[in-house]
Write a protein that holds these residues in place. Sequence first.
Motif, PDB file in Angstrom:
ATOM      1  N   ALA A  11      -1.853  32.691 -12.984  1.00  0.00           N
ATOM      2  CA  ALA A  11      -2.949  31.792 -13.333  1.00  0.00           C
ATOM      3  C   ALA A  11      -2.475  30.631 -14.196  1.00  0.00           C
ATOM      4  N   GLY A  12      -1.638  30.934 -15.187  1.00  0.00           N
ATOM      5  CA  GLY A  12      -1.199  29.902 -16.116  1.00  0.00           C
ATOM      6  C   GLY A  12      -0.403  28.797 -15.463  1.00  0.00           C
ATOM      7  N   THR A  13       0.577  29.157 -14.653  1.00  0.00           N
ATOM      8  CA  THR A  13       1.395  28.129 -13.999  1.00  0.00           C
ATOM      9  C   THR A  13       0.609  27.395 -12.911  1.00  0.00           C
ATOM     10  N   SER A  14      -0.312  28.090 -12.236  1.00  0.00           N
ATOM     11  CA  SER A  14      -1.168  27.410 -11.257  1.00  0.00           C
ATOM     12  C   SER A  14      -2.045  26.376 -11.939  1.00  0.00           C
ATOM     13  N   ALA A  15      -2.578  26.739 -13.103  1.00  0.00           N
ATOM     14  CA  ALA A  15      -3.424  25.813 -13.860  1.00  0.00           C
ATOM     15  C   ALA A  15      -2.630  24.595 -14.302  1.00  0.00           C
ATOM     16  N   ALA A  16      -1.438  24.824 -14.833  1.00  0.00           N
ATOM     17  CA  ALA A  16      -0.615  23.718 -15.319  1.00  0.00           C
ATOM     18  C   ALA A  16      -0.193  22.792 -14.183  1.00  0.00           C
ATOM     19  N   ALA A  17       0.195  23.364 -13.056  1.00  0.00           N
ATOM     20  CA  ALA A  17       0.628  22.559 -11.916  1.00  0.00           C
ATOM     21  C   ALA A  17      -0.514  21.693 -11.387  1.00  0.00           C
ATOM     22  N   LYS A  18      -1.721  22.279 -11.293  1.00  0.00           N
ATOM     23  CA  LYS A  18      -2.869  21.508 -10.812  1.00  0.00           C
ATOM     24  C   LYS A  18      -3.240  20.423 -11.813  1.00  0.00           C
ATOM     25  N   ALA A  19      -3.201  20.739 -13.097  1.00  0.00           N
ATOM     26  CA  ALA A  19      -3.505  19.731 -14.116  1.00  0.00           C
ATOM     27  C   ALA A  19      -2.537  18.558 -14.026  1.00  0.00           C
ATOM     28  N   ARG A  20      -1.258  18.859 -13.798  1.00  0.00           N
ATOM     29  CA  ARG A  20      -0.290  17.773 -13.679  1.00  0.00           C
ATOM     30  C   ARG A  20      -0.527  16.942 -12.413  1.00  0.00           C
ATOM     31  N   ARG A  21      -0.886  17.583 -11.316  1.00  0.00           N
ATOM     32  CA  ARG A  21      -1.162  16.820 -10.102  1.00  0.00           C
ATOM     33  C   ARG A  21      -2.343  15.874 -10.293  1.00  0.00           C
ATOM     34  N   ASN A  22      -3.255  16.254 -11.182  1.00  0.00           N
ATOM     35  CA  ASN A  22      -4.414  15.403 -11.457  1.00  0.00           C
ATOM     36  C   ASN A  22      -4.108  14.284 -12.444  1.00  0.00           C
TER      37      ASN A  22
END
Length: 544
Positions: A11-22
Amino acid sequence: MRIIVIGAVAAGTSAAAKARRNSENAEIVIYEKGEYVSYSGCGMAYHIGGEIKDGATLHPRDDKYFKEVYNVDIKIKHEVSKINPSNQSVEVKNLSTGETFIDNYDKLIIATGARAIKPPIEGVDLEHVFLLRNINNMYAITNYLNKNKVKNAVVVGGGFIGLEVSEALRFKGINVSLVEFKPQVATSIDADIAKIVELELTNNGVDVHKGVAAQSITNKKVQLSNGKELLADIVIIAVGVRPNSEIAQEAGVKLGNYRGILVNEKLETNIPNIYAAGDVSEQYHNVIEDYVYIPLGSTANRQGRAAGDQATGGEITFGGIIGTSIYRIFSLTVAQTGINEEQAKNAGFEPVVLYNIKADRPEYFGGKDMYVKAVADQKSKRLLGAQIVGPNAVDRTVNTFAAVIHLKGTVDDLVDLDLAYAPPYANPRDIVNYTGMMYDNVIRREKKMMRGKEVKKKIVNGEPLIVIDTRSASAFAASHVPGALNIPLSQLREKAASLPKHLPIVFYCNRGLDGYVGQTILENLGFQHVYNIRGGYFGYLLDE
């Protein structure tokens, strides 16, 4: 904007990766108390069993990868010990140096996961006793197996992890005893379907002990609550997990009945600017319409993506779950989705349960039986759940059922689904379509079904009942329902006149189809009290 994520697994790395893509402008920091990040915990048992040769393939990415690819700073061996919502800060301890410091956030995503439960068993801390929750646990087990002559193992817990570890250890030639406190293994599915799983375990050399607890552990043995002793050169404890929600609770974040964090569809907690995702949170179940705790890697990834999007001003929401899961146990695949009969009753539905036993593809192409137990609502005909066991095609079948349940489809939709067919892959009447057809017979055409345990009860109580076995004479001679008459379909019309119309008549065959045909023949001849045993003779044997 500064985003802090606590936890660097799914969950944590998925959240960070999506936040960066945004957003390229956001500062994104992940604090992880362990040393491995973004690893595949679901693959660990397969490395223990030797199928995955290189354990490193389960954790191919490290903190440097996330910095280079996503410009996300992951601080491994850093534990967040306190959250201060009033000033939007966290207290962090560097586990390598002992240094403690404060970091401030604009948005906080809690993805602290869950931990394996360590039960209060005497001897649970001995060096040959292990939990299996993270990569460190996995390597500890494989190192122990490599350095010691392990002949006998005891696995405590008959859920997903316990079953997968039992399989893995048997693949390595180790004698395995599986201990489960509940009266069945495969505790997430119904007892009748779990019997198929138990048979697969015993057929592959696993010594199953149900309804007993591990009372104490010594260097070479495990003492059970019933007085039995099991040889144990290694012991794996797999009795479940518990959310790591303590620091969230101390900060005032609201928890649910399962001690997981409660979140809405935006993954927001009750405190502004704090989100939660993954195994630390509870999940909203779309069929039960309430919060449950079913921690799965697939769910964690979906939740993490939504949390990262929301934290950066996006509109992605998490649509809840329906409890879809799958695992392998030797030659069988076991899957489930939705809810079972008991849950359906508790949720206010009028459940209709069916067994469907059908080959995954034509028998001339090597088709093998798949067992489906489905639940639907009598009034609305809405499909509510399915449990499936079989050697092939279980994955695609459960996902098809899951799609229908997610969309709140009915059993009529099962009939109408246009599914792919070619002999190497499927039957012209796919088991999904066929399940819908069976429901049409029961719900719309009002074909009467009788459960196996109901038949057994009537026989024991001496109630008037005619039981007709439509199978071959050889199958009948091998085993049959006590007191049953053997009347194959080819003889039924000829012998129908000798059957009493005033008594209930119950048909069965191997799978249920010939029993249904026999039921239809007598109904067309004017018989009114005619039933078919749910699931045929196999369903009769399973249902207790």
